[in-house]
Design an enzyme around this catalytic site. Structure first.
Site: not given
Length: 496
Positions: A123, A158, A229, A231, A286-288
């Site tokens: 950000h 981030d 600042g 961050s 994983l796709g669940v």
């Protein structure tokens, strides 16, 4: 007899004197110990450590070109006596208001290699047209600024990785192991708070494993002063190792109140390594769809205790190809016990794309091991963003069960709800607001597709599953409920 009495009296006096002497000695030891503790509490100066690591901490200034804004319009109605006045005001100031202007912002960062790689928050540099890195002067050297380019970013944690080109090797800092940081350990935060320039603050680790909003959150909470600042700046341990990246504060007024959050270094390192190698993240998938197992769900499924991650849906992807099913409870992933959904998501994301892993699940009262080859989450998310979501619509009543008014799926209901032609189940048309079902989030328009981990297409199916659960001595029934295509399990009590 008198002499015997005097003799005893003397011996008792000796004992009393000896005890007094011992007490005075003990009190003296306590005083020395207290002075020692006080001296340690004052501690040694942090100046040598700050001098050592500060050359690797940098200020980051970004510049963004913002399109010009138009002057006031529509302030007065047409025909108003003030209309000419405001038109003249716009004509006089319009050119200046429409002129593009630059917006600047400040943040912090730190150098992680002598060839100029720098870590900061996403950000801090998001949408920036120009990024300048300012190095803190030291040893009488003048202030130095270098332009930086973005190597890669990750919105989920981030984190952003930058690169500067310097004429010589830069001083840098190393990452430490955030997992061994304990609550109460001393830490140092460095950065550029409120644009005031280089600043150092000290505090302790206040808490571990904080989650704020994301699936991959693992924040260290600290009372070391962190302000706007800061961050992107580093959080150091007493060995001068980075154990966190200062990211957020909790504050009612925008200033530090002693509740700051740093993304744990063990998360950051994995992200930085991928950004450095690929310019982007490559997380395992994983796709669940999963949810936490509550106590009533565990009882309904015959589990000994709550835990693991309950699969509520298995769309097209690695899990479906491997044979995982909705209703399976993932107990172990790649040899590591699964405590909850948050832990599983992080572990899967940190696993190499394309790796084949063993997934242990609870299914039909026993455990099974399934071998799954992981896909890439970023690819799956791009595909998901292109899919539309079904809309909800009210439907007609039919029967009242478990605080729900339900109806089998009909052609009319499919059309009203925007369901697929082959959709089957029971549609919730109304929920009693005083019921357990309402308290657990069921609402009109929800679709019940399973009860007791078996499909239901008619009201009689649901009644049969209820009777089977009661016969088995269970106090609750597990329902698979879909809303807008998103599934979740809900356990409802069977007690009258």
């Amino acid at each position: 007899m008198q002499s015997q009495a005097r003799s005893i009296s003397v011996r008792r006096g000796d004992v009393v004197g000896f005890m007094r002497l011992m007490w005075l000695a003990f009190a003296g030891m306590l005083l020395v110990l207290a002075q020692s503790v006080a001296a340690q509490a004052r501690g040694e100066s942090l100046a040598p450590l700050a001098d050592k690591i500060s050359p690797a901490v940098v200020n980051i200034t970004t510049s963004t070109l913002i399109e010009g804004q138009t002057g006031p319009q529509g302030i007065v109605p047409e025909g108003s006596p003030f209309e000419d006045f405001f038109r003249e005001f716009q004509d006089r100031n319009g050119d200046e208001d429409n002129r593009p202007r630059r917006s600047n912002s400040l943040g912090s960062g730190f150098v992680i290699s002598e060839d100029g790689f720098i870590v900061t928050n996403n950000h801090v540099i998001a949408e920036a047209d120009e990024i300048l890195v300012e190095f803190f002067p030291g040893d009488g050297q003048p202030k130095k600024e270098l332009p930086a380019k973005v190597i890669g970013t990750d919105e989920k944690t981030d984190i952003a990785l930058l690169k500067v080109e310097a004429t010589g090797p830069l001083k840098y800092v190393k990452f430490g192991d955030s997992d061994i940081a304990r609550v109460g350990d001393w830490v140092i935060a460095m950065g550029n708070p409120l644009g005031q320039g280089f600043s150092v603050s000290a505090g302790i680790v206040s808490a571990r494993n904080r989650a704020l909003s994301g699936s991959y959150d693992d924040y260290i909470q600290t009372d070391a002063a962190i302000n706007r600042g800061n961050s992107g700046g580093p959080l150091f341990n007493m060995d001068g190792e980075v154990i966190g990246v200062n990211t957020a504060i909790l504050s009612p007024n925008g200033g530090s109140i002693g509740i700051g959050f740093s993304m744990a270094s063990n998360v950051v390192v994995k992200v930085v390594d991928q950004l450095r190698e690929f310019g982007e993240t490559r997380r395992g998938w994983l796709g669940v769809r999963i949810q936490d197992v509550t106590e009533d769900m565990a009882e309904a499924m015959g589990l000994d205790k709550p835990g693991g991650a309950l699969i509520s849906d298995v769309p097209e992807g690695p899990a479906k190809e491997a044979g995982l099913l909705a209703g399976d409870v993932i107990l172990s992933f790649d040899g590591v016990e699964v405590d909850d959904t948050r832990g599983l998501v992080r572990q899967v994301g940190e696993t190499t794309v394309g790796k084949s892993v063993r997934v242990v699940v609870h299914r039909d009262g026993s455990t099974q091991t399934v071998l799954v080859t992981l896909g890439r989450r970023e690819d799956a998310e791009r595909a998901e963003s292109e899919e539309g979501e079904a809309e909800e619509a009210p439907v007609e009543e039919n029967a009242d069960i478990l605080g729900l008014t339900i109806s089998p799926v009909t052609e009319a209901l499919r059309a009203d709800l925007g369901l697929e032609p082959d959709t089957e189940g029971l549609v919730v048309t109304e929920v009693d607001e005083a019921s357990e079902a309402y308290a657990k989030g069921l609402r009109a328009g929800d679709l019940i597709t399973e009860a007791g981990q078996q499909k239901v297409t008619a009201i009689s199916d649901l009644e049969d599953r209820m009777e089977e659960a009661r016969t088995a001595g269970r106090k609750s029934l597990l329902l698979l409920v879909r809303r807008g295509g998103d599934p979740r399990f809900v356990a409802l009590s069977l007690e009258e």
